[in-house]
Design an enzyme around this catalytic site. Structure first.
Site, PDB file in Angstrom:
ATOM      1  N   LYS A  42      36.761   3.556 -30.088  1.00  0.00           N
ATOM      2  CA  LYS A  42      35.522   3.143 -30.706  1.00  0.00           C
ATOM      3  C   LYS A  42      35.312   1.639 -30.565  1.00  0.00           C
ATOM      4  CE  LYS A  42      36.399   6.394 -34.489  1.00  0.00           C
ATOM      5  NZ  LYS A  42      36.784   6.430 -35.917  1.00  0.00           N
ATOM      6  N   GLY A  43      36.397   0.929 -30.256  1.00  0.00           N
ATOM      7  CA  GLY A  43      36.407  -0.531 -30.368  1.00  0.00           C
ATOM      8  C   GLY A  43      35.335  -1.258 -29.584  1.00  0.00           C
ATOM      9  N   GLU A  99      35.601  -2.631 -22.293  1.00  0.00           N
ATOM     10  CA  GLU A  99      36.675  -2.491 -23.285  1.00  0.00           C
ATOM     11  C   GLU A  99      36.629  -3.668 -24.252  1.00  0.00           C
ATOM     12  OE1 GLU A  99      38.386  -0.875 -25.089  1.00  0.00           O
ATOM     13  OE2 GLU A  99      40.315  -0.304 -24.241  1.00  0.00           O
ATOM     14  N   ASP A 100      37.132  -3.430 -25.447  1.00  0.00           N
ATOM     15  CA  ASP A 100      37.162  -4.506 -26.438  1.00  0.00           C
ATOM     16  C   ASP A 100      38.275  -5.511 -26.151  1.00  0.00           C
ATOM     17  OD1 ASP A 100      39.125  -2.637 -27.016  1.00  0.00           O
ATOM     18  OD2 ASP A 100      38.632  -2.408 -29.131  1.00  0.00           O
ATOM     19  N   ASP A 103      45.529  -5.369 -24.135  1.00  0.00           N
ATOM     20  CA  ASP A 103      46.730  -5.786 -24.850  1.00  0.00           C
ATOM     21  C   ASP A 103      47.927  -5.508 -23.933  1.00  0.00           C
ATOM     22  OD1 ASP A 103      48.119  -6.601 -27.205  1.00  0.00           O
ATOM     23  OD2 ASP A 103      48.429  -4.528 -27.772  1.00  0.00           O
ATOM     24  N   LYS A 131      44.759 -10.361 -24.242  1.00  0.00           N
ATOM     25  CA  LYS A 131      45.996 -10.965 -24.782  1.00  0.00           C
ATOM     26  C   LYS A 131      47.044 -10.924 -23.687  1.00  0.00           C
ATOM     27  CE  LYS A 131      46.131  -8.592 -28.922  1.00  0.00           C
ATOM     28  NZ  LYS A 131      46.670  -8.196 -30.251  1.00  0.00           N
ATOM     29  N   PHE A 152      47.019 -10.217 -33.991  1.00  0.00           N
ATOM     30  CA  PHE A 152      46.213  -9.007 -34.180  1.00  0.00           C
ATOM     31  C   PHE A 152      44.851  -9.415 -34.730  1.00  0.00           C
ATOM     32  CE2 PHE A 152      44.716  -4.996 -35.765  1.00  0.00           C
ATOM     33  CZ  PHE A 152      45.155  -4.121 -34.772  1.00  0.00           C
ATOM     34  N   VAL A 153      43.803  -9.039 -34.010  1.00  0.00           N
ATOM     35  CA  VAL A 153      42.459  -9.459 -34.389  1.00  0.00           C
ATOM     36  C   VAL A 153      41.590  -8.261 -34.765  1.00  0.00           C
ATOM     37  CG1 VAL A 153      42.448 -11.623 -33.086  1.00  0.00           C
ATOM     38  CG2 VAL A 153      41.757  -9.493 -31.955  1.00  0.00           C
ATOM     39  N   ASP A 159      39.223  -2.778 -35.029  1.00  0.00           N
ATOM     40  CA  ASP A 159      39.595  -2.366 -36.377  1.00  0.00           C
ATOM     41  C   ASP A 159      41.064  -2.602 -36.680  1.00  0.00           C
ATOM     42  OD1 ASP A 159      40.600  -0.286 -34.614  1.00  0.00           O
ATOM     43  OD2 ASP A 159      40.987   0.870 -36.436  1.00  0.00           O
ATOM     44  N   ARG A 165      35.563  -3.199 -38.528  1.00  0.00           N
ATOM     45  CA  ARG A 165      34.776  -3.126 -37.289  1.00  0.00           C
ATOM     46  C   ARG A 165      33.415  -3.799 -37.437  1.00  0.00           C
ATOM     47  NH1 ARG A 165      37.311   0.567 -33.827  1.00  0.00           N
ATOM     48  NH2 ARG A 165      38.246   2.374 -34.812  1.00  0.00           N
TER      49      ARG A 165
HETATM   50  P1  IMP Z   1      46.538  -1.561 -24.664  1.00  0.00           P
HETATM   51  O1  IMP Z   1      47.802  -1.941 -25.378  1.00  0.00           O
HETATM   52  O2  IMP Z   1      46.107  -2.620 -23.665  1.00  0.00           O
HETATM   53  O3  IMP Z   1      46.647  -0.203 -24.047  1.00  0.00           O
HETATM   54  O4  IMP Z   1      45.392  -1.524 -25.758  1.00  0.00           O
HETATM   55  C1  IMP Z   1      45.119  -0.353 -26.463  1.00  0.00           C
HETATM   56  C2  IMP Z   1      44.141  -0.550 -27.586  1.00  0.00           C
HETATM   57  O5  IMP Z   1      44.814  -1.150 -28.657  1.00  0.00           O
HETATM   58  C3  IMP Z   1      42.937  -1.448 -27.368  1.00  0.00           C
HETATM   59  O6  IMP Z   1      41.888  -0.835 -26.681  1.00  0.00           O
HETATM   60  C4  IMP Z   1      42.539  -1.689 -28.816  1.00  0.00           C
HETATM   61  O7  IMP Z   1      41.774  -0.610 -29.295  1.00  0.00           O
HETATM   62  C5  IMP Z   1      43.872  -1.718 -29.518  1.00  0.00           C
HETATM   63  N1  IMP Z   1      44.278  -3.107 -29.810  1.00  0.00           N
HETATM   64  C6  IMP Z   1      45.126  -3.890 -29.126  1.00  0.00           C
HETATM   65  N2  IMP Z   1      45.234  -5.106 -29.690  1.00  0.00           N
HETATM   66  C7  IMP Z   1      44.409  -5.080 -30.763  1.00  0.00           C
HETATM   67  C8  IMP Z   1      44.058  -6.059 -31.755  1.00  0.00           C
HETATM   68  O8  IMP Z   1      44.508  -7.223 -31.778  1.00  0.00           O
HETATM   69  N3  IMP Z   1      43.172  -5.646 -32.703  1.00  0.00           N
HETATM   70  C9  IMP Z   1      42.626  -4.400 -32.737  1.00  0.00           C
HETATM   71  N4  IMP Z   1      42.920  -3.459 -31.817  1.00  0.00           N
HETATM   72  C10 IMP Z   1      43.805  -3.807 -30.845  1.00  0.00           C
HETATM   73 MG    MG Z   2      40.127   0.143 -27.592  1.00  0.00          MG
END
Ligand code: IMP
Ligand code: MG
Length: 183
Positions: A42-43, A99-100, A103, A131, A152-153, A159, A165
């Site tokens: 949803k982000g 994408e939001d 990470d 990040k 963590f943001v 969220d 959100r």
């Molecule tokens: P990935 O670790 O790159 O696969 O990211 C997976 C998902 O983790 C992202 O799409 C976000 O929804 C969530 N996420 C990662 N870091 C944060 C953060 O700092 N705040 C909120 N959601 C996060």
């Molecule tokens: Mg996401």
């Protein structure tokens, strides 16, 4: 321990300015024809809404996908699952994943491989936040709004346990009770 989100990392004014810049770059890079924005629920829902409205091209199509990923604290394999798939065929189309935040990179590297198999004409990624320190899997991201430190943001779609959100800026979450569970 209660979590708080008092510290603003990126103001809504800076976000709005950045979204305009990203949209201008995307408009310049894609000459003609429709572009499919594939937003990850949803982000990314607020980011895609603002980005779509900032694009000046005549044909912008908006699609959604649901992906669930388990944080690396939970599984070492970084399992990813599609919870809601596209209902359009993207073969031969210009596709931009929206994408939001990137990470670990696990979600997007999985999604990129999945969508490549459907033979789009082009496939790129736009993320509002990155990040880089947290990366486990490399992923090629063409459009990045802000590179941020390993914190963590929340806000502007992001969220913590489904809260925050609706904030219009991006804030750092402090006093985390335990490791967060990304959607
Ligand atoms: P990935 O670790 O790159 O696969 O990211 C997976 C998902 O983790 C992202 O799409 C976000 O929804 C969530 N996420 C990662 N870091 C944060 C953060 O700092 N705040 C909120 N959601 C996060
Ligand atoms: Mg996401």
């Amino acid at each position: 321990m209660a979590a708080t989100a008092d510290r603003v990392l990126i103001s809504s004014e800076r976000i709005q300015q950045k979204v305009l810049e990203m949209a201008a770059q995307i408009d310049a890079d894609y000459k003609d024809g429709p572009i499919y924005l594939i937003s990850i629920l949803k982000g990314a829902f607020i980011f895609v809404a603002d980005l779509a409205r900032a694009l000046k091209r005549p044909s912008v199509r908006i699609e959604f996908m649901g992906i669930s990923s388990y944080s690396r604290e939970k599984t070492s394999s970084g399992q990813v699952k599609v919870t809601r798939d596209l209902d359009v065929n993207i073969e031969g189309c210009d596709v931009l994943i929206v994408e939001d935040i990137v990470d670990s990179g696990v979600t997007l590297s999985y999604l990129r491989r999945l969508l490549e198999q459907r033979k789009p004409k082009s496939l790129e990624i736009a993320t509002l936040l990155d990040k880089p320190e947290r990366r486990i899997q490399p992923v090629n991201v063409k459009y990045v709004g802000f590179r941020i430190p390993d914190e963590f943001v929340v806000g502007y779609g992001l969220d913590y346990a489904e809260d925050y959100r609706n904030l219009s800026d991006i804030r750092v979450l402090s006093q985390l009770p335990s490791s967060p569970n990304p959607e």
